[in-house]
Scaffold this motif. Structure first.
Motif, short mmCIF file in Angstrom:
data_model
loop_
_atom_site.label_atom_id
_atom_site.label_comp_id
_atom_site.label_asym_id
_atom_site.label_seq_id
_atom_site.Cartn_x
_atom_site.Cartn_y
_atom_site.Cartn_z
N ASN A 1 0.83 -1.21 0.00
CA ASN A 1 0.00 0.00 0.00
C ASN A 1 0.86 1.26 0.00
O ASN A 1 0.66 2.15 0.82
N LEU B 1 2.31 2.59 3.29
CA LEU B 1 1.42 2.84 4.44
C LEU B 1 1.41 1.65 5.38
O LEU B 1 1.45 1.79 6.60
N ARG C 1 3.52 -0.08 9.58
CA ARG C 1 2.62 0.98 10.05
C ARG C 1 3.37 2.24 10.50
O ARG C 1 3.27 2.68 11.64
N GLN D 1 0.08 10.32 10.79
CA GLN D 1 -0.32 9.16 10.02
C GLN D 1 -1.48 9.50 9.08
O GLN D 1 -1.51 9.08 7.92
N LYS D 2 -2.38 10.30 9.59
CA LYS D 2 -3.53 10.74 8.79
C LYS D 2 -3.05 11.50 7.55
O LYS D 2 -3.52 11.29 6.44
N LYS E 1 -1.61 9.20 5.06
CA LYS E 1 -2.67 8.51 4.30
C LYS E 1 -3.25 9.41 3.24
O LYS E 1 -3.50 9.01 2.11
N ARG E 2 -3.46 10.65 3.62
CA ARG E 2 -4.07 11.60 2.71
C ARG E 2 -3.14 11.92 1.52
O ARG E 2 -3.59 12.08 0.40
N VAL F 1 -0.57 9.99 0.40
CA VAL F 1 0.29 8.83 0.13
C VAL F 1 0.82 8.81 -1.30
O VAL F 1 1.98 8.49 -1.53
#
Ligand code: ADP
Ligand code: MG
Length: 322
Positions: free
Chosen positions: A41, A44, A143, A152-153, A156-157, A159
C-alpha cells in the motif's frame, strides 16, 4: 569527550522518502550490491528493504536501534573523514518510535542461518528468533507513523505524493549507484505486486540512467572531466545525455546544482543535452555535518569548484551555441 553532543541531532525520519532514504543508505553502507524496496500500500502498511550486504554481527543486535548507536564512527576525528552515508545512529531508533521495526540479518559466517530481531518503541531488543537468511539484512517497517495519529492521517491523505517523492529519490540513488541493483516494488491490497523501478546492477551511471528513464537510445553522450588543478581531485564523469522532452527526467534535475541552471539559462534549452553529475571530492574538502539529512553540506573553497564546473560546462556546450 562526548561526540554525541557535537553531532547536531535532529529528525531524520519525516516522511516515506526519508525513511526509504535512510534504509537504502544503510544498505549501501553495508556494501550491498542488490537492494530491494518492497512496499505494501505504497508504504502505508509496510516498507521492507532487503539487501545482500555484510549483515549485522551478533554483538550489535542489542544496540542497533538505540539512539546514537552507530557502528560507523570510531572516534570524533572520523567526523572530518566520513565516507559512509550514516554516522548519527538515528534512523533505526527513530523508526522504532514511529513504527514497528523488525530486522532479519545474517553475516557471511552465519549464513544460511540468521536472526530475526524485534525491537520495542524505545529501541530495545525485545525478541531474537533464529531464522533462515542468506548474507544480508532485511529491515521491516510496519505501520509508519502509527504512534503519531495526526502525522499518520496526513501520510494517508498524501500517500500518492509521498510515494512519488520517494520514487524520485530512488531514481537518484539508482543513477549514482554503479554496480548496485536497486529495485522497488509495490503491492496494493490483494492485487499483484508491481515493479516500479529497477536498475541492472552492473552498469555505468549512464546506463542506469537509461534503465530508469527508458531512454530509447543513448545518443551524443558527452563525458566532461572537471579538473581541479591543485590536488588530484576531480569532479569526474559528467555524462550528458540527449534531452528526452516528454519524460519525467525533470525529477532528476534536483541533483544538478545552481551552476548548471545558470549555464542552461544562456542557451536555447531545447537543444541542450541532459546532464548527470557525479562529483567526487577529497574528504578534507567537505563537511557533511551541517544538517541531519545531509541535504546541506559545507564545501571548502566552493567558489573555485563552482567556477571550474561552470567553465567546463560552457566549453562542453559550445557546439550547441547556435
Ligand atoms: P547510522 O547509519 O547513522 O549508523 P542507523 O540508525 O541508520 O545509524 O543504523 C544503526 C546501525 O545499524 C548502523 O550503524 C549499522 O551498524 C546497522 N545497520 C543498519 N542497517 C543495516 C544494514 N542494512 N546492513 C548492515 N548493518 C546495518
Ligand atoms: Mg543509517
Amino acid at each position: 569527550k562526548s561526540s554525541v553532543h557535537r553531532i547536531c541531532s535532529g529528525q531524520v525520519i519525516v516522511d516515506l522518502s526519508t525513511t526509504i532514504k535512510e534504509l537504502v543508505e544503510n544498505s549501501l553502507d553495508a556494501q550491498a550490491t542488490s537492494i530491494e524496496v518492497r512496499l505494501k500500500n505504497h508504504g502505508l502498511e509496510l516498507i521492507e528493504v532487503i539487501d545482500n550486504g555484510i549483515g549485522i554481527p551478533g554483538q550489535n543486535y542489542e544496540f542497533l536501534a538505540l539512539k546514537h548507536h552507530t557502528s560507523k564512527l570510531s572516534c570524533f576525528e572520523d567526523l572530518t573523514a566520513i565516507e559512509s552515508f550514516g554516522f548519527r545512529g538515528e534512523a533505526l531508533s527513530s523508526l522504532c518510535a514511529l513504527s514497528k521495526l523488525t530486522v532479519i540479518t545474517s553475516t557471511e559466517e552465519q549464513a544460511p542461518s540468521g536472526r530475526k530481531l524485534e525491537y520495542d518503541a524505545n529501541g530495545r531488543l525485545a525478541k531474537t528468533i533464529p531464522t533462515a537468511r542468506e548474507r544480508g539484512t532485511t529491515v521491516i517497517v510496519q505501520r509508519l507513523f502509527e504512534s503519531l495519529p495526526v502525522r499518520q492521517k496526513e501520510f494517508k491523505r498524501n500517500v500518492k505524493r509521498e510515494f512519488a517523492k520517494a520514487l524520485t529519490l530512488l531514481q537518484a540513488y539508482g543513477i549514482i549507484s554503479e554496480d548496485v541493483k536497486i529495485t522497488c516494488t509495490n503491492q496494493t491490497g490483494r492485487s499483484e505486486r508491481i515493479t516500479i523501478l529497477t536498475t541492472s546492477g552492473n552498469k555505468s551511471i549512464r546506463e542506469n540512467f537509461a534503465n530508469i528513464f527508458g531512454a530509447k537510445q543513448l545518443p551524443q553522450v558527452m563525458a566532461i572531466d572537471f579538473q581541479l588543478n591543485t590536488e588530484s581531485e576531480r569532479l569526474t564523469m559528467v555524462d550528458a545525455i540527449e534531452r528526452d522532452d516528454n519524460s519525467q527526467m525533470e525529477a532528476v534535475i534536483q541533483v544538478i546544482s545552481k551552476v548548471f541552471n545558470e549555464v542552461y539559462k544562456t542557451y536555447n534549452s531545447n537543444q541542450l543535452p541532459f546532464v548527470v553529475a557525479d562529483i567526487r571530492l577529497a574528504k578534507s574538502r567537505y563537511d557533511v555535518n551541517v544538517s541531519p539529512d545531509k541535504r546541506t553540506i559545507f564545501v571548502h573553497d566552493e567558489k573555485k569548484i563552482v567556477d571550474v564546473m561552470k567553465n567546463q560546462l560552457i566549453k562542453a556546450f559550445e557546439p550547441f551555441r547556435s
